[in-house]
Design a protein around this motif. Structure first.
Motif, PDB file in Angstrom:
ATOM      1  N   MET A 252      76.894   7.430  41.385  1.00 55.13           N
ATOM      2  CA  MET A 252      77.609   8.533  40.738  1.00 55.13           C
ATOM      3  C   MET A 252      76.975   8.825  39.374  1.00 55.13           C
ATOM      4  O   MET A 252      76.785   7.914  38.579  1.00 55.13           O
ATOM      5  CB  MET A 252      79.087   8.157  40.548  1.00 55.13           C
ATOM      6  CG  MET A 252      79.867   9.224  39.816  1.00 55.13           C
ATOM      7  SD  MET A 252      81.657   8.937  39.778  1.00 55.13           S
ATOM      8  CE  MET A 252      81.797   7.597  38.656  1.00 55.13           C
ATOM      9  N   VAL A 253      76.640  10.071  39.143  1.00 52.38           N
ATOM     10  CA  VAL A 253      76.183  10.482  37.806  1.00 52.38           C
ATOM     11  C   VAL A 253      77.265  11.402  37.256  1.00 52.38           C
ATOM     12  O   VAL A 253      77.492  12.503  37.765  1.00 52.38           O
ATOM     13  CB  VAL A 253      74.815  11.205  37.856  1.00 52.38           C
ATOM     14  CG1 VAL A 253      74.371  11.575  36.446  1.00 52.38           C
ATOM     15  CG2 VAL A 253      73.771  10.330  38.522  1.00 52.38           C
TER      16      VAL A 253
ATOM     17  N   GLU B 111      92.325  13.180  45.247  1.00 55.75           N
ATOM     18  CA  GLU B 111      92.700  11.986  45.999  1.00 55.75           C
ATOM     19  C   GLU B 111      92.843  10.778  45.082  1.00 55.75           C
ATOM     20  O   GLU B 111      92.176  10.696  44.046  1.00 55.75           O
ATOM     21  CB  GLU B 111      91.639  11.660  47.069  1.00 55.75           C
ATOM     22  CG  GLU B 111      91.477  12.711  48.133  1.00 55.75           C
ATOM     23  CD  GLU B 111      90.346  13.664  47.789  1.00 55.75           C
ATOM     24  OE1 GLU B 111      90.082  13.849  46.575  1.00 55.75           O
ATOM     25  OE2 GLU B 111      89.743  14.216  48.702  1.00 55.75           O
ATOM     26  N   PRO B 112      93.676   9.805  45.498  1.00 56.90           N
ATOM     27  CA  PRO B 112      93.901   8.605  44.673  1.00 56.90           C
ATOM     28  C   PRO B 112      92.600   7.891  44.297  1.00 56.90           C
ATOM     29  O   PRO B 112      92.477   7.372  43.178  1.00 56.90           O
ATOM     30  CB  PRO B 112      94.762   7.706  45.566  1.00 56.90           C
ATOM     31  CG  PRO B 112      95.333   8.587  46.606  1.00 56.90           C
ATOM     32  CD  PRO B 112      94.460   9.779  46.749  1.00 56.90           C
ATOM     33  N   ALA B 113      91.634   7.862  45.228  1.00 56.73           N
ATOM     34  CA  ALA B 113      90.389   7.130  44.958  1.00 56.73           C
ATOM     35  C   ALA B 113      89.599   7.743  43.801  1.00 56.73           C
ATOM     36  O   ALA B 113      88.734   7.080  43.213  1.00 56.73           O
ATOM     37  CB  ALA B 113      89.520   7.118  46.213  1.00 56.73           C
ATOM     38  N   LEU B 114      89.886   8.997  43.458  1.00 48.83           N
ATOM     39  CA  LEU B 114      89.151   9.665  42.369  1.00 48.83           C
ATOM     40  C   LEU B 114      89.807   9.435  41.006  1.00 48.83           C
ATOM     41  O   LEU B 114      89.243   9.791  39.977  1.00 48.83           O
ATOM     42  CB  LEU B 114      89.052  11.169  42.649  1.00 48.83           C
ATOM     43  CG  LEU B 114      88.387  11.580  43.969  1.00 48.83           C
ATOM     44  CD1 LEU B 114      88.365  13.094  44.110  1.00 48.83           C
ATOM     45  CD2 LEU B 114      86.963  11.014  44.052  1.00 48.83           C
ATOM     46  N   ILE B 115      91.018   8.874  41.009  1.00 44.28           N
ATOM     47  CA  ILE B 115      91.717   8.614  39.740  1.00 44.28           C
ATOM     48  C   ILE B 115      91.121   7.357  39.110  1.00 44.28           C
ATOM     49  O   ILE B 115      91.096   6.286  39.716  1.00 44.28           O
ATOM     50  CB  ILE B 115      93.235   8.450  39.968  1.00 44.28           C
ATOM     51  CG1 ILE B 115      93.815   9.754  40.533  1.00 44.28           C
ATOM     52  CG2 ILE B 115      93.926   8.073  38.659  1.00 44.28           C
ATOM     53  CD1 ILE B 115      95.298   9.678  40.857  1.00 44.28           C
TER      54      ILE B 115
ATOM     55  N   SER C  42      76.710  14.316  39.804  1.00 47.79           N
ATOM     56  CA  SER C  42      77.475  14.321  41.059  1.00 47.79           C
ATOM     57  C   SER C  42      78.969  14.551  40.804  1.00 47.79           C
ATOM     58  O   SER C  42      79.669  15.083  41.661  1.00 47.79           O
ATOM     59  CB  SER C  42      77.276  13.004  41.807  1.00 47.79           C
ATOM     60  OG  SER C  42      77.732  11.919  41.019  1.00 47.79           O
ATOM     61  N   HIS C  43      79.452  14.125  39.637  1.00 42.96           N
ATOM     62  CA  HIS C  43      80.894  14.181  39.363  1.00 42.96           C
ATOM     63  C   HIS C  43      81.160  14.724  37.947  1.00 42.96           C
ATOM     64  O   HIS C  43      80.296  14.639  37.073  1.00 42.96           O
ATOM     65  CB  HIS C  43      81.518  12.781  39.448  1.00 42.96           C
ATOM     66  CG  HIS C  43      81.545  12.204  40.830  1.00 42.96           C
ATOM     67  ND1 HIS C  43      80.394  11.871  41.514  1.00 42.96           N
ATOM     68  CD2 HIS C  43      82.583  11.896  41.658  1.00 42.96           C
ATOM     69  CE1 HIS C  43      80.715  11.383  42.708  1.00 42.96           C
ATOM     70  NE2 HIS C  43      82.028  11.390  42.824  1.00 42.96           N
ATOM     71  N   ILE C  44      82.386  15.214  37.755  1.00 43.14           N
ATOM     72  CA  ILE C  44      82.818  15.693  36.439  1.00 43.14           C
ATOM     73  C   ILE C  44      83.991  14.822  35.973  1.00 43.14           C
ATOM     74  O   ILE C  44      84.939  14.579  36.742  1.00 43.14           O
ATOM     75  CB  ILE C  44      83.303  17.165  36.516  1.00 43.14           C
ATOM     76  CG1 ILE C  44      82.257  18.062  37.177  1.00 43.14           C
ATOM     77  CG2 ILE C  44      83.674  17.683  35.123  1.00 43.14           C
ATOM     78  CD1 ILE C  44      81.027  18.311  36.384  1.00 43.14           C
TER      79      ILE C  44
ATOM     80  N   ILE D 280      81.505  17.339  42.131  1.00 39.05           N
ATOM     81  CA  ILE D 280      81.226  18.737  41.770  1.00 39.05           C
ATOM     82  C   ILE D 280      81.605  19.698  42.893  1.00 39.05           C
ATOM     83  O   ILE D 280      82.138  20.784  42.649  1.00 39.05           O
ATOM     84  CB  ILE D 280      79.739  18.887  41.384  1.00 39.05           C
ATOM     85  CG1 ILE D 280      79.549  18.353  39.947  1.00 39.05           C
ATOM     86  CG2 ILE D 280      79.268  20.327  41.482  1.00 39.05           C
ATOM     87  CD1 ILE D 280      78.134  18.379  39.457  1.00 39.05           C
ATOM     88  N   ASP D 281      81.372  19.280  44.149  1.00 36.67           N
ATOM     89  CA  ASP D 281      81.645  20.227  45.243  1.00 36.67           C
ATOM     90  C   ASP D 281      83.134  20.437  45.514  1.00 36.67           C
ATOM     91  O   ASP D 281      83.502  21.221  46.384  1.00 36.67           O
ATOM     92  CB  ASP D 281      80.880  19.860  46.518  1.00 36.67           C
ATOM     93  CG  ASP D 281      81.194  18.455  47.001  1.00 36.67           C
ATOM     94  OD1 ASP D 281      82.178  17.876  46.508  1.00 36.67           O
ATOM     95  OD2 ASP D 281      80.462  17.947  47.872  1.00 36.67           O
ATOM     96  N   CYS D 282      83.994  19.745  44.765  1.00 32.84           N
ATOM     97  CA  CYS D 282      85.441  20.015  44.879  1.00 32.84           C
ATOM     98  C   CYS D 282      85.840  21.270  44.095  1.00 32.84           C
ATOM     99  O   CYS D 282      86.921  21.823  44.312  1.00 32.84           O
ATOM    100  CB  CYS D 282      86.249  18.839  44.334  1.00 32.84           C
ATOM    101  SG  CYS D 282      86.153  17.359  45.349  1.00 32.84           S
ATOM    102  N   PHE D 283      84.977  21.674  43.169  1.00 33.68           N
ATOM    103  CA  PHE D 283      85.323  22.810  42.312  1.00 33.68           C
ATOM    104  C   PHE D 283      84.838  24.123  42.934  1.00 33.68           C
ATOM    105  O   PHE D 283      83.744  24.155  43.526  1.00 33.68           O
ATOM    106  CB  PHE D 283      84.665  22.664  40.930  1.00 33.68           C
ATOM    107  CG  PHE D 283      85.244  21.560  40.100  1.00 33.68           C
ATOM    108  CD1 PHE D 283      86.377  21.775  39.325  1.00 33.68           C
ATOM    109  CD2 PHE D 283      84.685  20.295  40.109  1.00 33.68           C
ATOM    110  CE1 PHE D 283      86.921  20.751  38.568  1.00 33.68           C
ATOM    111  CE2 PHE D 283      85.217  19.262  39.352  1.00 33.68           C
ATOM    112  CZ  PHE D 283      86.349  19.507  38.580  1.00 33.68           C
TER     113      PHE D 283
END
Ligand SMILES: [Zn+2]
Length: 264
Positions: free
Chosen positions: A1-2, A230-234, A65-67, A187-190
């Motif tokens: 994850m970046v 999702e919970p795993a992203l918290i 990859s993530h925000i 990122i692709d969730c946005f």
């Protein structure tokens, strides 16, 4: 994850120079430093080629990859967030809370308040708002922590007019616990529109840094998701002790609940 972390401004400014070096060449940097244009985020005449902002967005997506996101709320049950995730706005849940908190008022008054907001009910269904800087929630948008969702606040404010008697918004301060959830969202969730807005802000911020021509770039972007987190992203949660209260002239609100059963 970046992870892209808006609050780590020094870091992401330095990173731009690496992952976008094919677009933002040393020649471009020298030109910007010499000409010192206004590096706006909605007009990229200051940069070549003409579609430089789109090209930059692609380089941003390739690198990160993530925000890192923050969501402010006043949950009745922090555990349900950790189990079910941070859910997009649900008019049914808000309506149930509203009816429970104001159960002592005439049903007709509650129905009328809900009727007045029927448009909002559909337009905001499933949406989820996040900020990219934690301090923004404590300093400028404290009402989400102090009184909960804007929708339920609006309903309570409407009741003040429909059924005069008290400032019903204050009752929202007696339920739940002020909480900031941190989430690392792919990122692709946005939606594309949200990411375009963010990458333009990043590019504009870089331009202002390089030229030294500060256009007052400092507010944290607010992004909208049209899905749950999702919970795993918290990644964690906190209960800030002191919050500036926008509904009382930004005076200091002291949070009496700084721990919950799920704090680590
Ligand atoms: Zn807690």
């Amino acid at each position: 994850m970046v992870l892209f972390d808006w609050a780590s401004r020094t870091q992401w400014l330095a990173d731009v120079q690496n992952y976008a070096s094919s677009l933002l060449t040393s020649k471009t940097v020298r030109r910007l430093q010499k000409q010192r244009p206004d590096c706006w985020s909605d007009n990229f005449d200051w940069l070549q080629p003409q579609d430089a902002d789109s090209l930059f967005a692609e380089l941003f997506y390739d690198h990160y990859s993530h925000i890192r996101c923050f969501h402010g709320a006043r949950p009745l049950d922090v555990g349900s967030y950790l189990t079910d995730g941070i859910l997009g706005q649900s008019s049914n849940t808000i309506e149930a809370t509203f009816r429970k908190v104001f159960a002592d008022l005439p049903k007709e008054s509650l129905d009328r308040a809900l009727d007045e907001f029927s448009d909002r009910k559909s337009s905001e269904q499933g949406k989820l708002w996040v900020l990219l800087e934690e301090k923004e929630l404590v300093q400028h948008c404290g009402h989400y922590l102090i009184q909960g969702s804007e929708y339920v606040m609006a309903l309570a404010a409407s009741l003040c007019r429909i059924h005069r008697g008290e400032d019903y918004r204050l009752r929202l301060r007696d339920i739940g616990i002020p909480t900031i959830f941190e989430a690392h969202v792919p990122i692709d969730c946005f939606p594309d529109s949200q990411m375009i807005s963010l990458t333009r802000s990043v590019l504009s911020g870089w331009g202002q840094f390089v030229t030294g021509n500060d256009l007052g770039f400092n507010s944290s972007p607010c992004l909208v998701l049209y899905r749950d987190i999702e919970p795993a992203l918290i990644a964690g949660h906190t209960h800030p002790a002191r919050i500036r209260d926008p509904h009382f002239g930004f005076s200091q609100y002291s949070n009496p609940k700084v721990k919950c059963d799920h704090c680590v």
